[in-house]
Motif scaffolding. Sequence first.
Motif, mmCIF file in Angstrom:
data_model
loop_
_atom_site.group_PDB
_atom_site.id
_atom_site.type_symbol
_atom_site.label_atom_id
_atom_site.label_comp_id
_atom_site.label_asym_id
_atom_site.label_seq_id
_atom_site.Cartn_x
_atom_site.Cartn_y
_atom_site.Cartn_z
ATOM 1 N N UNK A 24 0.850 -1.184 0.000
ATOM 2 C CA UNK A 24 0.000 0.000 0.000
ATOM 3 C C UNK A 24 0.884 1.231 0.000
ATOM 4 N N UNK A 25 0.856 1.953 -1.128
ATOM 5 C CA UNK A 25 1.711 3.132 -1.282
ATOM 6 C C UNK A 25 0.835 4.355 -1.499
ATOM 7 N N UNK A 26 0.024 4.669 -0.502
ATOM 8 C CA UNK A 26 -0.859 5.820 -0.616
ATOM 9 C C UNK A 26 -1.940 5.570 -1.640
ATOM 10 N N UNK A 27 -1.962 6.361 -2.723
ATOM 11 C CA UNK A 27 -3.019 6.169 -3.726
ATOM 12 C C UNK A 27 -2.824 4.931 -4.591
ATOM 13 N N UNK A 28 -1.694 4.284 -4.447
ATOM 14 C CA UNK A 28 -1.407 3.113 -5.265
ATOM 15 C C UNK A 28 -1.367 1.864 -4.405
ATOM 16 N N UNK A 29 -1.841 0.780 -5.009
ATOM 17 C CA UNK A 29 -1.857 -0.486 -4.307
ATOM 18 C C UNK A 29 -1.411 -1.574 -5.284
ATOM 19 N N UNK A 30 -0.566 -2.463 -4.784
ATOM 20 C CA UNK A 30 -0.021 -3.502 -5.641
ATOM 21 C C UNK A 30 -0.262 -4.867 -5.013
ATOM 22 N N UNK A 31 -0.395 -5.861 -5.903
ATOM 23 C CA UNK A 31 -0.686 -7.226 -5.449
ATOM 24 C C UNK A 31 0.245 -8.226 -6.113
ATOM 25 N N UNK A 32 0.556 -9.277 -5.377
ATOM 26 C CA UNK A 32 1.263 -10.400 -5.971
ATOM 27 C C UNK A 32 0.280 -11.326 -6.665
ATOM 28 N N UNK A 33 0.819 -12.399 -7.203
ATOM 29 C CA UNK A 33 -0.013 -13.322 -7.971
ATOM 30 C C UNK A 33 -0.706 -14.356 -7.080
ATOM 31 N N UNK A 34 -0.271 -14.450 -5.834
ATOM 32 C CA UNK A 34 -0.895 -15.364 -4.885
ATOM 33 C C UNK A 34 -0.171 -16.683 -4.761
ATOM 34 N N UNK A 35 -0.295 -17.288 -3.586
ATOM 35 C CA UNK A 35 0.266 -18.607 -3.339
ATOM 36 C C UNK A 35 -0.760 -19.426 -2.559
ATOM 37 N N UNK A 36 -0.942 -20.665 -2.970
ATOM 38 C CA UNK A 36 -1.989 -21.510 -2.381
ATOM 39 C C UNK A 36 -1.521 -22.123 -1.067
ATOM 40 N N UNK A 37 -2.364 -22.011 -0.057
ATOM 41 C CA UNK A 37 -2.153 -22.688 1.214
ATOM 42 C C UNK A 37 -3.348 -23.612 1.442
ATOM 43 N N UNK A 38 -3.064 -24.890 1.638
ATOM 44 C CA UNK A 38 -4.107 -25.872 1.882
ATOM 45 C C UNK A 38 -3.834 -26.580 3.202
ATOM 46 N N UNK A 39 -4.815 -26.532 4.095
ATOM 47 C CA UNK A 39 -4.681 -27.178 5.394
ATOM 48 C C UNK A 39 -5.690 -28.328 5.425
ATOM 49 N N UNK A 40 -5.155 -29.534 5.420
ATOM 50 C CA UNK A 40 -6.034 -30.700 5.319
ATOM 51 C C UNK A 40 -5.331 -31.922 5.887
#
Length: 115
Positions: free
Chosen positions: A98-114
């Motif tokens: 979070x950089x003030x008016x700008x917001x950036x996201x990664x591509x995501x990583x899967x977490x599975x709890x089973x």
Amino acid sequence: QVQLVESGGGLVHPGGSLRLSCAASGRTFSSYRMGWFRQAPGKERAFVAHIWSNGSPFYADSVKGRFTISRDNANNTVSLQMNSLKPEDTAIYYCNLNAGPYEYWGQGTQVTVSS
């Protein structure tokens, strides 16, 4: 251009631990708030934790006491140590800058709890 790349997801048994990492590149990282969000199947993306530039953390109630967020400004990384994992923690985890008016996201990583 800002890039966020997550790593460390996987499959773990209930009660187990995982450590997620996010490597940031493309701009000065140390001045901004960094965080983690997650999205479970069929649900909206939800806040997990964030950490301010001074290192002060904040957590969602659902993970408080089990997850720990940290940052390494010298290496432009933010991490999420997840302990005592539960099946309801299963989700895609996204790194956020979070950089003030700008917001950036990664591509995501899967977490599975089973079991």
